[in-house]
Enzyme design. Structure first.
Site, PDB file in Angstrom:
ATOM      1  N   VAL A  17       0.830  -1.202   0.000  1.00  0.00           N
ATOM      2  CA  VAL A  17       0.000   0.000   0.000  1.00  0.00           C
ATOM      3  C   VAL A  17       0.866   1.255   0.000  1.00  0.00           C
ATOM      4  CG1 VAL A  17      -1.938  -1.199   1.092  1.00  0.00           C
ATOM      5  CG2 VAL A  17      -0.221  -0.076   2.541  1.00  0.00           C
ATOM      6  N   HIS A  46      -4.070  -4.237  -2.965  1.00  0.00           N
ATOM      7  CA  HIS A  46      -4.591  -4.022  -1.610  1.00  0.00           C
ATOM      8  C   HIS A  46      -4.793  -2.536  -1.284  1.00  0.00           C
ATOM      9  CE1 HIS A  46      -3.049  -8.264  -0.322  1.00  0.00           C
ATOM     10  NE2 HIS A  46      -4.152  -8.305  -1.023  1.00  0.00           N
ATOM     11  N   CYS A  65     -16.710  12.011   6.958  1.00  0.00           N
ATOM     12  CA  CYS A  65     -17.064  12.298   5.560  1.00  0.00           C
ATOM     13  C   CYS A  65     -17.837  13.612   5.480  1.00  0.00           C
ATOM     14  CB  CYS A  65     -17.898  11.159   4.998  1.00  0.00           C
ATOM     15  SG  CYS A  65     -18.415  11.453   3.303  1.00  0.00           S
ATOM     16  N   CYS A  67     -21.510  12.654   3.995  1.00  0.00           N
ATOM     17  CA  CYS A  67     -22.563  11.900   4.690  1.00  0.00           C
ATOM     18  C   CYS A  67     -22.289  11.766   6.193  1.00  0.00           C
ATOM     19  CB  CYS A  67     -22.754  10.523   4.045  1.00  0.00           C
ATOM     20  SG  CYS A  67     -21.429   9.364   4.406  1.00  0.00           S
TER      21      CYS A  67
END
Ligand code: NAD
Ligand code: ZN
Length: 270
Positions: A88, A106, A170, A173
């Protein structure tokens, strides 16, 4: 020449990024295999974010090594090339492997994504830059345990801003945001699987080279064996044995920075 490469955490180990299963893999006595899970995040998102922020910082300060550079050379040399990395980190990209020749199966540690909707963003900034502060709505503790820059192995307890301890939320949301990586037990991105499948379906690979992975995931073994199905070379570079070792046509039990530059010179100058 068609070349297929798979890498794991071992390729970045010599850049100072710990593997999960190596001696240096534990983080404050936590097992990474248990922290990198949806369950850990549900149970203690702050702890999981702390771990990822420290890992991000360590990666920012690391440099690509001779193995990353050798793989880039191979990507330039091959007529057709695909790198599937389980890493990653961004060291392959920083060593110059073009995005279209690489799949981060990944995910990407610098991506922060909503755990509910599709909102996501990627942190930019390299070379020792600190973890950028994020917009947060949850309050956090004032203390974090962070690696000191002078001696990375030692960890000191240092005060930090409340912001750094917090969990990004977020803006669309208001759900918790999470690192854009695939955790143990989660599904792979189907679009990324497609890229790998299409590469393997297009034809015979002259070389399949698997570097620095314990090859514990079935799809990694499957892709390596399929790349080799029509009789090319299957080369494994790993100081240890893995489930793939018995299938390899060549096993190189050496660290990646020793083995790769030599191997890739042999392939590029037959
Ligand atoms: P792993 O930690 O399970 O295994 C590392 C492997 O690398 C071992 O087989 C070890 O023998 C080998 N190795 C160690 N030093 C090496 C060296 N110098 N040269 C060559 N090989 C060396 O790693 P994995 O198989 O990639 O799986 C762990 C998971 O953890 C992956 O999903 C990955 O995404 C994630 N991870 C990523 C990073 C990163 O991005 N750098 C680091 C740790 C873990
Ligand atoms: Zn959202």
């Amino acid at each position: 020449m068609r070349i297929f490469v798979i890498t794991g955490a071992g390729v970045s180990a010599e850049s100072g990024i710990p593997t999960f299963r190596g001696e240096d893999g534990y983080w404050r006595n936590f097992d990474p295999a248990k922290l990198a899970t949806p369950e850990a995040f549900a149970c203690d998102p702050k702890l999981v974010w702390q771990w990822y922020r420290e890992r991000r910082q360590r990666i920012r300060e690391a440099q690509p090594n001779a193995a990353h550079q050798a793989i880039t050379k191979l990507a330039q040399y091959a007529d057709e090339f695909l790198l599937v990395t389980q890493n990653v980190d961004d060291l392959h990209a920083r060593a110059g492997v073009p995005a279209e020749k690489m799949v981060q199966i990944h995910g990407d540690i610098f991506v922060t994504r909503c755990s509910r909707c599709h909102f996501q963003f990627r942190e930019e900034g390299r070379g020792g830059t600190p973890e950028p502060s994020v917009h947060c709505t949850q309050s956090g503790r004032l203390w974090s345990i962070a690696p000191t820059s002078a001696q990375r192995e030692e960890r000191s307890i240092a005060p930090t801003s409340a912001q750094r301890e917090e969990i990004p939320m977020c803006p669309k949301c208001d759900e918790l945001m999470r690192p854009g990586v695939v955790w143990f037990g989660e599904q792979l991105d189907p679009d990324k699987i497609d890229i790998v499948e299409r590469f393997l379906a297009r034809g015979h690979c002259d070389y399949a080279i698997v570097i620095g992975t314990t090859a514990t995931f079935g799809y990694i073994i499957d892709w390596a064996l399929r790349a080799n199905a029509s009789g090319g070379e299957l080369i494994e570079v790993n100081p240890d044995e893995t489930p793939l070792s018995t299938f390899a046509t060549q096993r190189i039990h050496e660290p990646a920075t020793i083995a790769l530059p030599r191997l890739i010179d042999q392939i590029c100058n037959p």
